[in-house]
Design a protein around this motif. Sequence first.
Motif, PDB file in Angstrom:
ATOM      1  N   GLY A 160       0.849  -1.197   0.000  1.00  0.00           N
ATOM      2  CA  GLY A 160       0.000   0.000   0.000  1.00  0.00           C
ATOM      3  C   GLY A 160       0.877   1.237   0.000  1.00  0.00           C
ATOM      4  N   ASP A 161       0.313   2.379  -0.352  1.00  0.00           N
ATOM      5  CA  ASP A 161       1.094   3.622  -0.309  1.00  0.00           C
ATOM      6  C   ASP A 161       1.447   3.978   1.127  1.00  0.00           C
ATOM      7  OD1 ASP A 161       1.142   3.956  -3.050  1.00  0.00           O
ATOM      8  OD2 ASP A 161      -0.795   4.989  -3.080  1.00  0.00           O
ATOM      9  N   THR A 162       0.608   3.541   2.072  1.00  0.00           N
ATOM     10  CA  THR A 162       0.905   3.696   3.501  1.00  0.00           C
ATOM     11  C   THR A 162       0.727   2.319   4.146  1.00  0.00           C
ATOM     12  OG1 THR A 162      -1.410   4.103   4.062  1.00  0.00           O
ATOM     13  CG2 THR A 162      -0.065   6.044   3.513  1.00  0.00           C
ATOM     14  N   TYR A 163       1.280   2.168   5.351  1.00  0.00           N
ATOM     15  CA  TYR A 163       1.106   0.867   6.008  1.00  0.00           C
ATOM     16  C   TYR A 163      -0.353   0.637   6.382  1.00  0.00           C
ATOM     17  CZ  TYR A 163       0.886   2.831  10.750  1.00  0.00           C
ATOM     18  OH  TYR A 163       0.494   3.509  11.877  1.00  0.00           O
ATOM     19  N   GLN A 164      -1.098   1.732   6.636  1.00  0.00           N
ATOM     20  CA  GLN A 164      -2.527   1.596   6.980  1.00  0.00           C
ATOM     21  C   GLN A 164      -3.301   0.988   5.802  1.00  0.00           C
ATOM     22  OE1 GLN A 164      -0.742   4.450   7.456  1.00  0.00           O
ATOM     23  NE2 GLN A 164      -1.369   5.502   9.341  1.00  0.00           N
ATOM     24  N   GLU A 165      -2.961   1.455   4.598  1.00  0.00           N
ATOM     25  CA  GLU A 165      -3.629   0.954   3.388  1.00  0.00           C
ATOM     26  C   GLU A 165      -3.264  -0.518   3.153  1.00  0.00           C
ATOM     27  OE1 GLU A 165      -2.891   1.855  -1.207  1.00  0.00           O
ATOM     28  OE2 GLU A 165      -3.250   3.689  -0.068  1.00  0.00           O
ATOM     29  N   ALA A 166      -1.991  -0.819   3.368  1.00  0.00           N
ATOM     30  CA  ALA A 166      -1.522  -2.198   3.162  1.00  0.00           C
ATOM     31  C   ALA A 166      -2.161  -3.158   4.159  1.00  0.00           C
ATOM     32  CB  ALA A 166      -0.001  -2.241   3.279  1.00  0.00           C
ATOM     33  N   ILE A 167      -2.237  -2.726   5.415  1.00  0.00           N
ATOM     34  CA  ILE A 167      -2.792  -3.605   6.455  1.00  0.00           C
ATOM     35  C   ILE A 167      -4.284  -3.850   6.206  1.00  0.00           C
ATOM     36  CG2 ILE A 167      -3.497  -1.994   8.328  1.00  0.00           C
ATOM     37  CD1 ILE A 167      -1.239  -4.880   9.051  1.00  0.00           C
ATOM     38  N   LYS A 168      -4.970  -2.825   5.704  1.00  0.00           N
ATOM     39  CA  LYS A 168      -6.394  -2.962   5.379  1.00  0.00           C
ATOM     40  C   LYS A 168      -6.589  -4.052   4.324  1.00  0.00           C
ATOM     41  CE  LYS A 168     -10.312  -0.092   3.927  1.00  0.00           C
ATOM     42  NZ  LYS A 168     -10.703   1.195   3.358  1.00  0.00           N
ATOM     43  N   LYS A 169      -5.720  -4.054   3.317  1.00  0.00           N
ATOM     44  CA  LYS A 169      -5.798  -5.073   2.256  1.00  0.00           C
ATOM     45  C   LYS A 169      -5.562  -6.471   2.823  1.00  0.00           C
ATOM     46  CE  LYS A 169      -4.184  -2.497  -1.775  1.00  0.00           C
ATOM     47  NZ  LYS A 169      -3.022  -2.356  -2.662  1.00  0.00           N
ATOM     48  N   SER A 170      -4.569  -6.596   3.725  1.00  0.00           N
ATOM     49  CA  SER A 170      -4.295  -7.907   4.336  1.00  0.00           C
ATOM     50  C   SER A 170      -5.518  -8.423   5.083  1.00  0.00           C
ATOM     51  CB  SER A 170      -3.096  -7.837   5.283  1.00  0.00           C
ATOM     52  OG  SER A 170      -1.891  -7.724   4.561  1.00  0.00           O
ATOM     53  N   TYR A 171      -6.174  -7.541   5.845  1.00  0.00           N
ATOM     54  CA  TYR A 171      -7.355  -7.963   6.600  1.00  0.00           C
ATOM     55  C   TYR A 171      -8.533  -8.280   5.672  1.00  0.00           C
ATOM     56  CZ  TYR A 171      -5.089  -6.967  11.055  1.00  0.00           C
ATOM     57  OH  TYR A 171      -4.242  -7.001  12.136  1.00  0.00           O
ATOM     58  N   GLN A 172      -8.665  -7.541   4.559  1.00  0.00           N
ATOM     59  CA  GLN A 172      -9.734  -7.854   3.590  1.00  0.00           C
ATOM     60  C   GLN A 172      -9.506  -9.240   2.974  1.00  0.00           C
ATOM     61  OE1 GLN A 172      -9.374  -4.347   1.142  1.00  0.00           O
ATOM     62  NE2 GLN A 172     -11.023  -3.255   2.210  1.00  0.00           N
ATOM     63  N   SER A 173      -8.249  -9.573   2.706  1.00  0.00           N
ATOM     64  CA  SER A 173      -7.928 -10.903   2.154  1.00  0.00           C
ATOM     65  C   SER A 173      -8.194 -12.002   3.176  1.00  0.00           C
ATOM     66  CB  SER A 173      -6.471 -10.951   1.694  1.00  0.00           C
ATOM     67  OG  SER A 173      -6.270 -10.072   0.613  1.00  0.00           O
ATOM     68  N   ILE A 174      -7.859 -11.717   4.450  1.00  0.00           N
ATOM     69  CA  ILE A 174      -8.066 -12.712   5.510  1.00  0.00           C
ATOM     70  C   ILE A 174      -9.542 -13.074   5.629  1.00  0.00           C
ATOM     71  CG2 ILE A 174      -8.000 -13.009   8.041  1.00  0.00           C
ATOM     72  CD1 ILE A 174      -5.263 -11.516   7.926  1.00  0.00           C
ATOM     73  N   ASN A 175     -10.413 -12.098   5.377  1.00  0.00           N
ATOM     74  CA  ASN A 175     -11.860 -12.360   5.445  1.00  0.00           C
ATOM     75  C   ASN A 175     -12.320 -13.420   4.450  1.00  0.00           C
ATOM     76  OD1 ASN A 175     -12.393 -10.633   7.555  1.00  0.00           O
ATOM     77  ND2 ASN A 175     -12.747  -8.856   6.239  1.00  0.00           N
ATOM     78  N   LYS A 176     -11.513 -13.699   3.430  1.00  0.00           N
ATOM     79  CA  LYS A 176     -11.874 -14.702   2.416  1.00  0.00           C
ATOM     80  C   LYS A 176     -11.289 -16.083   2.743  1.00  0.00           C
ATOM     81  CE  LYS A 176     -11.761 -11.127  -1.179  1.00  0.00           C
ATOM     82  NZ  LYS A 176     -11.021 -10.643  -2.353  1.00  0.00           N
ATOM     83  N   LEU A 177     -10.508 -16.142   3.817  1.00  0.00           N
ATOM     84  CA  LEU A 177      -9.837 -17.405   4.168  1.00  0.00           C
ATOM     85  C   LEU A 177     -10.418 -17.977   5.447  1.00  0.00           C
ATOM     86  CD1 LEU A 177      -6.144 -16.223   3.615  1.00  0.00           C
ATOM     87  CD2 LEU A 177      -7.394 -17.826   2.165  1.00  0.00           C
ATOM     88  N   CYS A 178     -10.408 -19.295   5.546  1.00  0.00           N
ATOM     89  CA  CYS A 178     -10.792 -19.879   6.837  1.00  0.00           C
ATOM     90  C   CYS A 178     -10.285 -21.308   6.989  1.00  0.00           C
ATOM     91  CB  CYS A 178     -12.305 -19.816   7.038  1.00  0.00           C
ATOM     92  SG  CYS A 178     -13.222 -20.982   6.057  1.00  0.00           S
ATOM     93  N   PHE A 179     -10.029 -21.663   8.226  1.00  0.00           N
ATOM     94  CA  PHE A 179      -9.814 -23.058   8.633  1.00  0.00           C
ATOM     95  C   PHE A 179     -10.268 -23.166  10.078  1.00  0.00           C
ATOM     96  CE2 PHE A 179      -5.675 -20.892   9.106  1.00  0.00           C
ATOM     97  CZ  PHE A 179      -5.327 -21.159  10.417  1.00  0.00           C
ATOM     98  N   ASP A 180     -10.554 -24.370  10.527  1.00  0.00           N
ATOM     99  CA  ASP A 180     -11.102 -24.590  11.861  1.00  0.00           C
ATOM    100  C   ASP A 180     -10.202 -23.988  12.941  1.00  0.00           C
ATOM    101  OD1 ASP A 180     -12.818 -25.650  13.820  1.00  0.00           O
ATOM    102  OD2 ASP A 180     -11.542 -27.428  14.035  1.00  0.00           O
ATOM    103  N   LYS A 181     -10.777 -23.158  13.800  1.00  0.00           N
ATOM    104  CA  LYS A 181     -10.083 -22.499  14.921  1.00  0.00           C
ATOM    105  C   LYS A 181      -9.005 -21.511  14.479  1.00  0.00           C
ATOM    106  CE  LYS A 181     -10.897 -26.179  18.349  1.00  0.00           C
ATOM    107  NZ  LYS A 181     -11.328 -27.315  17.528  1.00  0.00           N
ATOM    108  N   MET A 182      -9.114 -20.983  13.273  1.00  0.00           N
ATOM    109  CA  MET A 182      -8.144 -19.995  12.773  1.00  0.00           C
ATOM    110  C   MET A 182      -8.099 -18.781  13.698  1.00  0.00           C
ATOM    111  SD  MET A 182      -8.121 -18.179   9.005  1.00  0.00           S
ATOM    112  CE  MET A 182      -9.069 -16.655   9.200  1.00  0.00           C
ATOM    113  N   ASN A 183      -6.880 -18.326  14.003  1.00  0.00           N
ATOM    114  CA  ASN A 183      -6.711 -17.167  14.881  1.00  0.00           C
ATOM    115  C   ASN A 183      -5.709 -16.197  14.255  1.00  0.00           C
ATOM    116  OD1 ASN A 183      -6.820 -15.533  17.198  1.00  0.00           O
ATOM    117  ND2 ASN A 183      -5.196 -16.669  18.229  1.00  0.00           N
ATOM    118  N   TYR A 184      -5.856 -14.912  14.530  1.00  0.00           N
ATOM    119  CA  TYR A 184      -4.888 -13.915  14.074  1.00  0.00           C
ATOM    120  C   TYR A 184      -5.083 -12.649  14.884  1.00  0.00           C
ATOM    121  CZ  TYR A 184      -8.887 -12.085  11.423  1.00  0.00           C
ATOM    122  OH  TYR A 184     -10.129 -11.598  11.056  1.00  0.00           O
TER     123      TYR A 184
END
Length: 423
Positions: A391-415
Amino acid sequence: MNILVLGSGGREHTFAWKLAQSSRCMALFVAPGNSGTQAIATNLNIGVTDFKAIKSAVLEHHIDLVVVGPEDPLVQGIHDFFLEDDSLKNVSVIGPQKAAAELEGSKEFAKEFMMRHNIPTAAYQSFTKANVEDGYNFLETLKPPYVLKADGLAAGKGVLILNDLKEAKAELKSMLVDAKFGEASTKVVIEEFLDGIELSCFVLTDGKDYKILPTAKDYKRIGEGDTGLNTGGMGAISPVPFATQAFLDKIENEVVKPTVEGLQKDNLPYVGFIFIGLIKVGDDPKVIEYNVRMGDPETEVVLPRLKTDLVTVFEAMANQTLAQVEIEIDERAATTVMLVSGGYPEAYEKGKEIFGLETIADSIVFHAGAIEKEGKVVTSGGRVMAITSFGDTYQEAIKKSYQSINKLCFDKMNYRKDIGFDL
């Protein structure tokens, strides 16, 4: 070049991902690797400290370059093993020789090195079972919190920070007398506590010259707000926003230069990465520790920002021509968030199927504790995968990482949902 990467974590997947982009990489092997490396390289079912099996693989696959990911093989002398074998001595190894790997292999060795070369660090003393009483007395001279470090390798778990003097004495006894960390805590280093904000500096060296890679900051604790148990790392950010140019110049002049010059003065042969764990106390950098390899998960934010061909960089390091290489860095920020198994860093279950990987478009997924089983990607470790974004800023980059995480799952996944919270 035919290249072999040793290791099985997110760091090694990142190395493989970067090396595979080079037109100079002919064949790529990872031992033992994971489900991520399997998609871009050939995994070899070999342990990182099985030097005999590594030798056979190197000869069989005509390997030209070996990149050592984790610390164990370096501390056990894999580079020396190659140099001492006529059939291997012309293979380039990225990672220091055994004598220099003691910078990570022994906390006391590292502290003595820093003192010898006037590298800023916390005051300390080291103790064994024989003088545990002296250790109690030394603790009484310090102000809390008390920092106890097992001298040897303890898989990132050998450092305790305690606020209570009685508890610190009990833990010192537990480490030295009751062998809490086994062989690693036959000697314990007690340090003064430094109050500040931590960051990591990564240096490439060919033994003569050096290049500094981007800074990064990782998040070690399992819980939000940096609470709970220490882990191998729950996320990372690069560059570090509070590291101004003036501060970076201080790091180079007061820490990096004397470290590389110290290695030469002490005749410690070093071709590889120097990971310098730093703390910013006021406006000054102080060294917490050295690692003799790249950090994980910092690799997952530092290497993606490297624009220079990594094969060319490694070849220059091996040939002692690093000074001639121009290191080009992507100006954008990179962030990564680690998905972990439920229960980690304590007991956790393995073999959980991971869903949604094919839906990720805006991030890079680096596999860590994950393997392919019967055509499915399943969990095989505590830290399962790192989700890296730009991302142009770390805030923008971190937002993208969390948006991607919303599409992933496994049993008892934690972050952790607060990576970057303190910046």
